[in-house]
Motif scaffolding. Structure first.
Motif, PDB file in Angstrom:
ATOM      1  N   TYR A   1       0.950  -1.012   0.392  1.00  0.00           N
ATOM      2  CA  TYR A   1      -0.130  -0.322  -0.051  1.00  0.00           C
ATOM      3  C   TYR A   1       1.251   1.099  -0.005  1.00  0.00           C
ATOM      4  O   TYR A   1       0.175   2.137  -0.999  1.00  0.00           O
ATOM      5  N   PRO A   2       2.224   1.463   0.575  1.00  0.00           N
ATOM      6  CA  PRO A   2       2.584   3.036   0.517  1.00  0.00           C
ATOM      7  C   PRO A   2       3.376   2.901  -0.473  1.00  0.00           C
ATOM      8  O   PRO A   2       3.714   4.239  -0.812  1.00  0.00           O
ATOM      9  N   ARG A   3       3.247   2.000  -1.574  1.00  0.00           N
ATOM     10  CA  ARG A   3       3.687   1.637  -2.472  1.00  0.00           C
ATOM     11  C   ARG A   3       3.024   2.075  -3.787  1.00  0.00           C
ATOM     12  O   ARG A   3       3.504   2.210  -5.214  1.00  0.00           O
ATOM     13  N   GLU A   4       1.605   1.530  -3.628  1.00  0.00           N
ATOM     14  CA  GLU A   4       0.587   1.511  -4.591  1.00  0.00           C
ATOM     15  C   GLU A   4       0.833   2.678  -5.937  1.00  0.00           C
ATOM     16  O   GLU A   4      -0.126   3.677  -4.760  1.00  0.00           O
ATOM     17  N   PRO A   5       1.444   2.957  -6.549  1.00  0.00           N
ATOM     18  CA  PRO A   5       0.837   3.982  -7.887  1.00  0.00           C
ATOM     19  C   PRO A   5      -0.685   4.924  -7.512  1.00  0.00           C
ATOM     20  O   PRO A   5      -2.095   4.114  -6.734  1.00  0.00           O
ATOM     21  N   GLU A   6      -1.013   5.861  -7.000  1.00  0.00           N
ATOM     22  CA  GLU A   6      -2.357   6.671  -6.419  1.00  0.00           C
ATOM     23  C   GLU A   6      -3.166   6.102  -7.911  1.00  0.00           C
ATOM     24  O   GLU A   6      -4.636   5.542  -7.294  1.00  0.00           O
ATOM     25  N   PRO A   7      -2.939   5.742  -9.182  1.00  0.00           N
ATOM     26  CA  PRO A   7      -4.001   5.399 -10.117  1.00  0.00           C
ATOM     27  C   PRO A   7      -4.616   3.843  -9.179  1.00  0.00           C
ATOM     28  O   PRO A   7      -5.738   3.777 -10.273  1.00  0.00           O
ATOM     29  N   MET A   8      -3.431   3.073  -9.357  1.00  0.00           N
ATOM     30  CA  MET A   8      -4.021   1.707  -9.061  1.00  0.00           C
ATOM     31  C   MET A   8      -4.807   1.324  -7.454  1.00  0.00           C
ATOM     32  O   MET A   8      -5.711   0.994  -7.843  1.00  0.00           O
ATOM     33  N   LYS A   9      -4.556   2.719  -6.912  1.00  0.00           N
ATOM     34  CA  LYS A   9      -5.303   2.935  -5.566  1.00  0.00           C
ATOM     35  C   LYS A   9      -6.418   2.903  -5.477  1.00  0.00           C
ATOM     36  O   LYS A   9      -7.859   2.788  -5.346  1.00  0.00           O
ATOM     37  N   GLU A  10      -6.872   3.960  -6.303  1.00  0.00           N
ATOM     38  CA  GLU A  10      -8.436   4.238  -7.115  1.00  0.00           C
ATOM     39  C   GLU A  10      -8.871   3.391  -7.924  1.00  0.00           C
ATOM     40  O   GLU A  10     -10.418   3.366  -7.023  1.00  0.00           O
ATOM     41  N   LEU A  11      -8.207   2.781  -8.438  1.00  0.00           N
ATOM     42  CA  LEU A  11      -8.777   1.720  -9.473  1.00  0.00           C
ATOM     43  C   LEU A  11      -9.385   0.138  -8.308  1.00  0.00           C
ATOM     44  O   LEU A  11     -10.286  -0.233  -8.417  1.00  0.00           O
ATOM     45  N   ARG A  12      -8.467  -0.049  -7.608  1.00  0.00           N
ATOM     46  CA  ARG A  12      -8.942  -0.854  -6.693  1.00  0.00           C
ATOM     47  C   ARG A  12      -9.908  -0.209  -5.221  1.00  0.00           C
ATOM     48  O   ARG A  12     -11.218  -1.199  -4.942  1.00  0.00           O
ATOM     49  N   GLU A  13      -9.977   0.541  -4.891  1.00  0.00           N
ATOM     50  CA  GLU A  13     -11.144   1.393  -4.204  1.00  0.00           C
ATOM     51  C   GLU A  13     -12.590   1.550  -4.896  1.00  0.00           C
ATOM     52  O   GLU A  13     -13.375   0.786  -4.995  1.00  0.00           O
ATOM     53  N   LEU A  14     -11.911   2.038  -6.516  1.00  0.00           N
ATOM     54  CA  LEU A  14     -13.811   1.521  -7.143  1.00  0.00           C
ATOM     55  C   LEU A  14     -13.909   0.140  -7.635  1.00  0.00           C
ATOM     56  O   LEU A  14     -15.398  -0.163  -7.157  1.00  0.00           O
ATOM     57  N   THR A  15     -13.646  -0.962  -7.552  1.00  0.00           N
ATOM     58  CA  THR A  15     -13.721  -2.585  -7.626  1.00  0.00           C
ATOM     59  C   THR A  15     -14.180  -3.199  -6.672  1.00  0.00           C
ATOM     60  O   THR A  15     -15.252  -3.966  -6.201  1.00  0.00           O
ATOM     61  N   ALA A  16     -13.699  -2.601  -5.319  1.00  0.00           N
ATOM     62  CA  ALA A  16     -13.800  -3.022  -4.024  1.00  0.00           C
ATOM     63  C   ALA A  16     -15.717  -3.196  -4.019  1.00  0.00           C
ATOM     64  O   ALA A  16     -16.120  -3.820  -3.293  1.00  0.00           O
ATOM     65  N   LYS A  17     -16.244  -1.766  -4.770  1.00  0.00           N
ATOM     66  CA  LYS A  17     -18.043  -1.454  -4.488  1.00  0.00           C
ATOM     67  C   LYS A  17     -18.350  -2.318  -5.232  1.00  0.00           C
ATOM     68  O   LYS A  17     -19.274  -2.037  -4.887  1.00  0.00           O
ATOM     69  N   HIS A  18     -18.015  -2.842  -6.140  1.00  0.00           N
ATOM     70  CA  HIS A  18     -18.814  -3.419  -7.446  1.00  0.00           C
ATOM     71  C   HIS A  18     -18.943  -5.575  -6.717  1.00  0.00           C
ATOM     72  O   HIS A  18     -18.266  -5.966  -6.014  1.00  0.00           O
ATOM     73  N   PRO A  19     -20.354  -5.498  -7.158  1.00  0.00           N
ATOM     74  CA  PRO A  19     -20.309  -6.989  -6.583  1.00  0.00           C
ATOM     75  C   PRO A  19     -19.393  -8.081  -7.024  1.00  0.00           C
ATOM     76  O   PRO A  19     -19.178  -9.600  -5.944  1.00  0.00           O
ATOM     77  N   TRP A  20     -18.575  -8.279  -8.149  1.00  0.00           N
ATOM     78  CA  TRP A  20     -18.122  -9.011  -8.592  1.00  0.00           C
ATOM     79  C   TRP A  20     -16.949  -8.590  -8.246  1.00  0.00           C
ATOM     80  O   TRP A  20     -15.544  -9.511  -8.778  1.00  0.00           O
ATOM     81  N   ASN A  21     -16.390  -7.986  -6.960  1.00  0.00           N
ATOM     82  CA  ASN A  21     -15.093  -7.672  -6.915  1.00  0.00           C
ATOM     83  C   ASN A  21     -14.020  -8.525  -6.330  1.00  0.00           C
ATOM     84  O   ASN A  21     -12.657  -8.402  -6.590  1.00  0.00           O
ATOM     85  N   LEU A  22     -14.467  -9.965  -6.271  1.00  0.00           N
ATOM     86  CA  LEU A  22     -13.339 -10.859  -6.518  1.00  0.00           C
ATOM     87  C   LEU A  22     -12.824 -11.686  -6.990  1.00  0.00           C
ATOM     88  O   LEU A  22     -11.656 -12.414  -6.851  1.00  0.00           O
ATOM     89  N   MET A  23     -12.511 -10.745  -8.222  1.00  0.00           N
ATOM     90  CA  MET A  23     -12.169 -11.579  -9.338  1.00  0.00           C
ATOM     91  C   MET A  23     -11.174 -10.339  -9.800  1.00  0.00           C
ATOM     92  O   MET A  23     -10.404 -11.067 -10.717  1.00  0.00           O
ATOM     93  N   THR A  24     -11.287  -9.760  -8.621  1.00  0.00           N
ATOM     94  CA  THR A  24     -10.216  -8.591  -9.129  1.00  0.00           C
ATOM     95  C   THR A  24      -8.714  -9.160  -8.404  1.00  0.00           C
ATOM     96  O   THR A  24      -8.465 -10.121  -7.772  1.00  0.00           O
ATOM     97  N   THR A  25      -7.721  -8.665  -9.891  1.00  0.00           N
ATOM     98  CA  THR A  25      -5.785  -8.966  -9.017  1.00  0.00           C
ATOM     99  C   THR A  25      -6.201  -8.303  -7.372  1.00  0.00           C
ATOM    100  O   THR A  25      -6.288  -7.329  -7.427  1.00  0.00           O
ATOM    101  N   SER A  26      -4.934  -9.096  -6.690  1.00  0.00           N
ATOM    102  CA  SER A  26      -4.927  -8.134  -5.889  1.00  0.00           C
ATOM    103  C   SER A  26      -3.833  -7.367  -5.808  1.00  0.00           C
ATOM    104  O   SER A  26      -3.270  -6.940  -6.791  1.00  0.00           O
ATOM    105  N   ALA A  27      -4.133  -5.955  -4.560  1.00  0.00           N
ATOM    106  CA  ALA A  27      -3.294  -5.447  -4.458  1.00  0.00           C
ATOM    107  C   ALA A  27      -0.959  -6.144  -4.623  1.00  0.00           C
ATOM    108  O   ALA A  27      -0.213  -5.328  -5.299  1.00  0.00           O
ATOM    109  N   ASP A  28      -1.130  -7.057  -4.138  1.00  0.00           N
ATOM    110  CA  ASP A  28      -0.017  -7.357  -4.034  1.00  0.00           C
ATOM    111  C   ASP A  28       0.790  -8.329  -5.488  1.00  0.00           C
ATOM    112  O   ASP A  28       1.864  -8.116  -5.897  1.00  0.00           O
TER     113      ASP A  28
END
Lengths: 248, 247
Positions: free
Chosen positions: A40-67
């Protein structure tokens, strides 16, 4: 994952969450440590934003994890990747990790059966200034791959190919991808440890879709292990990525 | 680890009690990875060295087979040619490295204990890759300081692997960051320290695990904020932190 109806997909996501989709590690605490110390301390801002946007999506378990995103990003820089492919996009977290790693004239052919999810994340990718590297094709990947393979020019033309899609088709994809990736290039198959279910006893209570795809995952792992055209490495990052380096 | 013989032997036994299997959910899952993807692909010399090392009393210090496979692939992917290794033991990761490098590749390998290196050396020689290795016995710090004195050595290494005394990693880092090339890789081993980095304050930890844990946690914090590198903590083996030099 390639299930038919929206309803099926939605309940599949719910069920995956019940199974406890945290990580393959000893404890959630250890996984959390990695995320909080190094990711998280190294995550580029756009990736953080996309990750948070995706977390609200019903199928969010499909997403690639941050690590996993961080690992892919570093890997692509290490191998100086320029021409890549991605099968399975969802909202585009790994696609963004890839696009940020490639040089300005880098190219990514990205395919997914669902354009809507891709368009959810696309504004973030645009804002990050890397959308120009992406060519998105909606629909199943197989016909696209078959067409690419028809032209000799495309053989050995990809530096890196990431497959994060329908597990019952990985081996079919592999037959084509092994021609399209360059010698010395890398194919990455995602979810090859399938939430740890690859070692669940036969009578373990597994969700239907987990059990269904598990057979394909086990078969894939066996097949890759004996494929003489590649060297392999199974990494316990995310849900398990098998890296395949083409040797001939 | 840098302690005397008797201490080292009982430490190995204690580490084993703590359960040195892997960082994964279950031993079964780890075994699955080993049996499906690692052992069937393990080069014969590495298998031989691993089995030889298994008979050694301090064998818990060795690099695991999954980690060896990963290092070998990583080195090929980055086309490494000039590398360094701090901490050799019987040479499993050294052999994984030597097999990955081209014929004219070079490895500077350092360890305070030559005898353990010489245990594995015949296997490395039989594999036809010993000529790539320059082994120096003794602590690494003076060697690094000497290398640094010559500008020519700055940015001259493609890959540096550190698997040694955890209380010195940050001191090594000060030097290695100058010696590795821009775009090159430093790998610090054991950065998840058997999972103890998240053990509660009152957890029953062996003295040496608890002692070194502080250094490991300090290292992890320091690497995370070092602007000269990009990092990635991989849960392979006992945890490797890959650091790619940016500037």
């Amino acid at each position: 994952m390639a299930t038919n109806t929206t309803q099926e997909q939605q309940s599949a996501a719910g069920r995956h969450q019940e199974v406890g989709h945290k990580s393959l590690l000893q404890s959630d605490a250890l996984y959390q440590y990695i995320l909080e110390t190094s990711v998280y301390p190294r995550e580029p801002e756009p990736m953080k934003e996309l990750r948070e946007l995706t977390a609200k999506h019903p199928w969010n378990l499909m997403t690639t994890s941050a690590d996993e995103g961080q690992f892919l990003n570093m890997l692509l820089k290490l191998i100086n990747a320029k021409n890549t492919m991605e099968i399975g996009v969802y909202t585009g977290y790994s696609l963004l990790a890839t696009a940020l790693a490639l040089p300005d004239d880098g190219k990514i052919l990205a395919m997914d059966i669902n354009r809507e999810n891709y368009e959810l994340g696309l504004p973030v990718i645009r804002k990050a200034g890397v959308a120009h590297k992406i060519e998105f094709k909606e629909g199943p990947a197989m016909p696209v791959l078959d067409k690419l393979v028809e032209d000799e020019k495309n053989h050995g033309s990809y530096d890196f190919i990431f497959v994060d899609a329908d597990k019952d088709n990985y081996l079919n994809y592999h037959k084509r991808l092994i021609e399209l990736v360059k010698v010395g290039g890398l194919i990455g198959y995602d979810n090859t440890l399938w939430n740890g279910s690859v070692v669940a006893p036969p009578d373990a209570p597994l969700r239907k879709y987990v059990r269904y795809y598990r057979d394909f995952v086990l078969e894939l792992n066996k097949a890759l292990a004996v494929d003489p055209r590649i060297e392999i490495c199974m990494l316990p990052v995310g849900d398990g990525i098998t890296l395949c380096r083409r040797v001939k």
